[in-house]
Write a protein that holds these residues in place. Structure first.
Motif, PDB file in Angstrom:
ATOM      1  N   PHE A  96       0.827  -1.207   0.000  1.00  0.00           N
ATOM      2  CA  PHE A  96       0.000   0.000   0.000  1.00  0.00           C
ATOM      3  C   PHE A  96       0.864   1.260   0.000  1.00  0.00           C
ATOM      4  O   PHE A  96       0.546   2.222  -0.685  1.00  0.00           O
ATOM      5  CB  PHE A  96      -0.948   0.002   1.214  1.00  0.00           C
ATOM      6  CG  PHE A  96      -2.045   1.010   1.102  1.00  0.00           C
ATOM      7  CD1 PHE A  96      -3.116   0.788   0.232  1.00  0.00           C
ATOM      8  CD2 PHE A  96      -2.008   2.187   1.819  1.00  0.00           C
ATOM      9  CE1 PHE A  96      -4.122   1.720   0.098  1.00  0.00           C
ATOM     10  CE2 PHE A  96      -3.010   3.130   1.682  1.00  0.00           C
ATOM     11  CZ  PHE A  96      -4.071   2.891   0.824  1.00  0.00           C
ATOM     12  N   VAL A  97       1.950   1.253   0.756  1.00  0.00           N
ATOM     13  CA  VAL A  97       2.790   2.460   0.777  1.00  0.00           C
ATOM     14  C   VAL A  97       3.684   2.542  -0.456  1.00  0.00           C
ATOM     15  O   VAL A  97       4.191   3.604  -0.781  1.00  0.00           O
ATOM     16  CB  VAL A  97       3.642   2.581   2.069  1.00  0.00           C
ATOM     17  CG1 VAL A  97       2.745   2.686   3.288  1.00  0.00           C
ATOM     18  CG2 VAL A  97       4.593   1.418   2.211  1.00  0.00           C
ATOM     19  N   GLY A  98       3.854   1.423  -1.155  1.00  0.00           N
ATOM     20  CA  GLY A  98       4.571   1.470  -2.425  1.00  0.00           C
ATOM     21  C   GLY A  98       6.005   1.002  -2.282  1.00  0.00           C
ATOM     22  O   GLY A  98       6.606   1.063  -1.204  1.00  0.00           O
ATOM     23  N   GLU A  99       6.580   0.517  -3.426  1.00  0.00           N
ATOM     24  CA  GLU A  99       7.930  -0.027  -3.395  1.00  0.00           C
ATOM     25  C   GLU A  99       8.982   1.057  -3.193  1.00  0.00           C
ATOM     26  O   GLU A  99      10.103   0.766  -2.803  1.00  0.00           O
ATOM     27  CB  GLU A  99       8.197  -0.780  -4.707  1.00  0.00           C
ATOM     28  CG  GLU A  99       7.502  -2.116  -4.719  1.00  0.00           C
ATOM     29  CD  GLU A  99       7.420  -2.722  -6.102  1.00  0.00           C
ATOM     30  OE1 GLU A  99       7.688  -2.005  -7.090  1.00  0.00           O
ATOM     31  OE2 GLU A  99       7.081  -3.905  -6.184  1.00  0.00           O
ATOM     32  N   ASP A 100       8.579   2.295  -3.455  1.00  0.00           N
ATOM     33  CA  ASP A 100       9.558   3.379  -3.289  1.00  0.00           C
ATOM     34  C   ASP A 100       9.466   3.982  -1.896  1.00  0.00           C
ATOM     35  O   ASP A 100       9.721   5.159  -1.689  1.00  0.00           O
ATOM     36  CB  ASP A 100       9.338   4.451  -4.353  1.00  0.00           C
ATOM     37  CG  ASP A 100       7.939   5.027  -4.290  1.00  0.00           C
ATOM     38  OD1 ASP A 100       7.067   4.416  -3.627  1.00  0.00           O
ATOM     39  OD2 ASP A 100       7.709   6.096  -4.881  1.00  0.00           O
ATOM     40  N   ARG A 101       9.070   3.169  -0.913  1.00  0.00           N
ATOM     41  CA  ARG A 101       8.855   3.725   0.422  1.00  0.00           C
ATOM     42  C   ARG A 101      10.122   4.315   1.024  1.00  0.00           C
ATOM     43  O   ARG A 101      10.070   5.258   1.798  1.00  0.00           O
ATOM     44  CB  ARG A 101       8.224   2.701   1.353  1.00  0.00           C
ATOM     45  CG  ARG A 101       9.050   1.475   1.597  1.00  0.00           C
ATOM     46  CD  ARG A 101       8.360   0.584   2.606  1.00  0.00           C
ATOM     47  NE  ARG A 101       9.176  -0.580   2.873  1.00  0.00           N
ATOM     48  CZ  ARG A 101       9.132  -1.708   2.152  1.00  0.00           C
ATOM     49  NH1 ARG A 101       8.301  -1.805   1.136  1.00  0.00           N
ATOM     50  NH2 ARG A 101       9.916  -2.715   2.450  1.00  0.00           N
TER      51      ARG A 101
END
Lengths: 318, 210
Positions: A242-247
């Protein structure tokens, strides 16, 4: 009223009739007074339900919600709501009333004397960046951004200690949205309020929240923490996705170069220059762009503060 | 030859206005009460609408036949069908008006602590004004026209000069035209008055996009 309110969800469950799965499942959440708390999650995660439970637009099934220690059931619903600011995406301004009359709504319901209401309306128009003359206009004459400013002013009118905001900027263009986000943050820093803010947009949640509660389908709380905690240590795959792979990069965007410990020794002759106000993600981009493993950090006054090295950035993410 | 205006037409015009205003006034009061009821208790909305439509289908002459034994040849017998006919135009327009408030406006109002009464008085009723005025305009125009049949019961309204002239062996055309023109002019004048009043009551719609 005034000041900020602590708000506690205590094992809150909500079932809508005719649906098997609960909209909200055993939610417990303590939001300290003055916090800007964002409820974020995909559709069907019960975030709007959680918000509407607080002002009792949706009735509670199980559990309790307490504002400054008193259960929301202690007051008649109408009185409870007059003490809580409420902002929705479609704004819901009264089309038949002028901007000033819209803003004066809750003070009038509360029976404030006219001069006090009038003075408060003026104060609020200024606070949300509207002109005195705008007070005489009708909502149909305003732009989307202006309408949401009025919606915010109206919600703040009686100085409620708690503000509920349901995707308030969801219908605005990106530029207006970004501007209003920054203004709302400025406002939150200036007036002492607890804000409960619903969005489906994780970027908005990270930008706005002191704390973020991530909900998953079925109304289950997945994780509750500061933006940095959530980005650094997503508790499971759902949150991580949900927060994304680029967190990692998003985390860096939360930090300013000036907030970091810098290397005082400047050995390199030519380095790209970053201001102390720049966020660390941008500083990293600058390093990559200029094939350098460090940036020279310069304050607003032009004085060199030190060097930020790539190794320091890597340490941050460890 | 008598003075047509002073002797014949003027008193008939005054009577006609009176017939119309009383019918629409009483019709409005009834329709408004029924609309509030339908707004509060949705299940009754449709049945009330059906009854209003059924009343409208009763031919006026038949209605007179039914009512004369009870109320004689007076005003009451004329007003009852006129009131009944006005309901079919007034009631649905008032109900639609009360439903005209957008859902987001209602949600915001509830969220700010409006009770049902405040919601009705400060939000739903003001937003219903355009639709209510629209219904009143239709009702007034149609009542002015229907009220000409009052002449069947006696000497009243602008229908009477027409009725008399038609009974002549060679119908006296001037009477028919004069009274007919007055009926149309009266309908237009009352309609325009209501339209202006409606505009004055809805200042928010004159500016901007609404």
């Amino acid at each position: 009223m005034s000041g900020a309110a602590e708000i506690v969800f205590d094992r809150v469950t909500k079932h809508y009739p005719g649906r098997a799965a609960p909209a909200l499942d055993d939610l417990s959440l303590a939001i300290p007074a003055g916090t800007f708390c964002v409820l974020v999650g995909p559709s069907g995660s019960g975030k709007t339900t959680a918000l509407k439970l607080v002002n009792r637009l949706v009735p509670l099934d199980e559990g309790d919600i307490r504002i400054n220690g008193s259960s929301i059931g202690d007051l008649p619903a109408v009185e409870l709501r007059r003490g809580i600011g409420y902002v929705i995406q479609q704004v819901g301004l009264f089309p038949h009333m002028t901007v000033a009359d819209n803003v004066a709504t809750v003070p009038r319901l509360l029976g404030w004397p006219k001069p006090r209401t009038r003075a408060r309306v003026e104060e609020l128009l200024e606070l949300v960046g509207l002109a005195h003359e705008d007070g005489k206009r009708y909502p149909a004459e305003l732009s989307g951004g202006q309408r949401q400013r009025v919606g915010l002013a109206r919600a703040l009118a009686a100085d409620p200690p708690l503000l509920l905001m349901d995707e308030p900027f969801g219908a605005l263009d990106p530029i207006t949205k970004a501007r209003l986000q920054q203004e709302l943050l400025g406002l939150h820093a200036a007036v002492e309020k607890t804000v409960l803010f619903v969005t489906h947009d994780i970027d908005e949640a990270i930008t706005m929240g002191d704390r973020i509660a991530i909900l998953r389908e079925g109304g289950v709380l997945a994780q509750y923490g500061t933006p940095d905690e959530i980005l650094a240590q997503p508790c499971d795959d759902f949150v991580a996705r949900f927060v994304g792979e680029d967190r990692a990069l998003r985390r860096l965007a939360l930090l300013r170069v000036g907030d970091l410990e810098l290397d005082g020794a400047v050995s390199e002759k030519t380095l790209p220059v970053a201001s102390t106000q720049m966020n660390v993600r941008s500083a990293l981009a600058l390093m990559l762009e200029s094939r350098s493993d460090a940036v020279l950090v310069v304050g607003d006054d032009g004085v060199t503060q030190g060097v930020l090295r790539l190794s320091r950035v890597q340490e941050l993410l460890r | 030859m008598h003075d047509h205006w002073g002797d014949t037409l003027e008193p008939r015009l005054v009577e006609h206005i009176e017939l119309t205003l009383i019918a629409v006034g009483i019709g409005f009061a009834i329709a408004f009460a029924l609309a509030l009821l339908a707004h509060r208790y949705r299940p009754v909305e449709h049945p009330i609408g059906v009854v209003a439509a059924l009343l409208f289908t009763i031919p006026s002459l038949a209605a007179f036949q039914l009512l004369v034994p009870f109320f004689g040849l007076g005003k009451t017998t004329i007003e009852i069908p006129l009131v009944a006919y006005s309901l079919v135009l007034l009631y649905p327009n008032i109900v639609a008006g009360l439903r005209a408030a957008p859902p987001d406006v209602l949600e915001a109002a509830r969220g700010m602590g409006f009770g049902p009464r405040q919601l009705l008085l400060r939000v739903e009723l003001p937003l219903a004004v355009p639709s209510i005025v629209g219904g009143l305009r239709l009702a007034v125009v149609s009542t002015v026209s229907i009220a000409t049949i009052a002449a069947f019961l006696g000497e009243q309204g602008l229908g009477y000069p027409i009725f008399l002239a038609l009974k002549e062996p060679t119908p006296f055309r001037t009477e028919i035209y004069a009274a007919g023109v007055l009926v149309v002019a009266l309908a237009l004048a009352l309609d325009a008055t209501l339209a202006l009043a409606g505009r004055a009551l809805v200042p928010w719609a004159r500016k901007g996009l609404a």
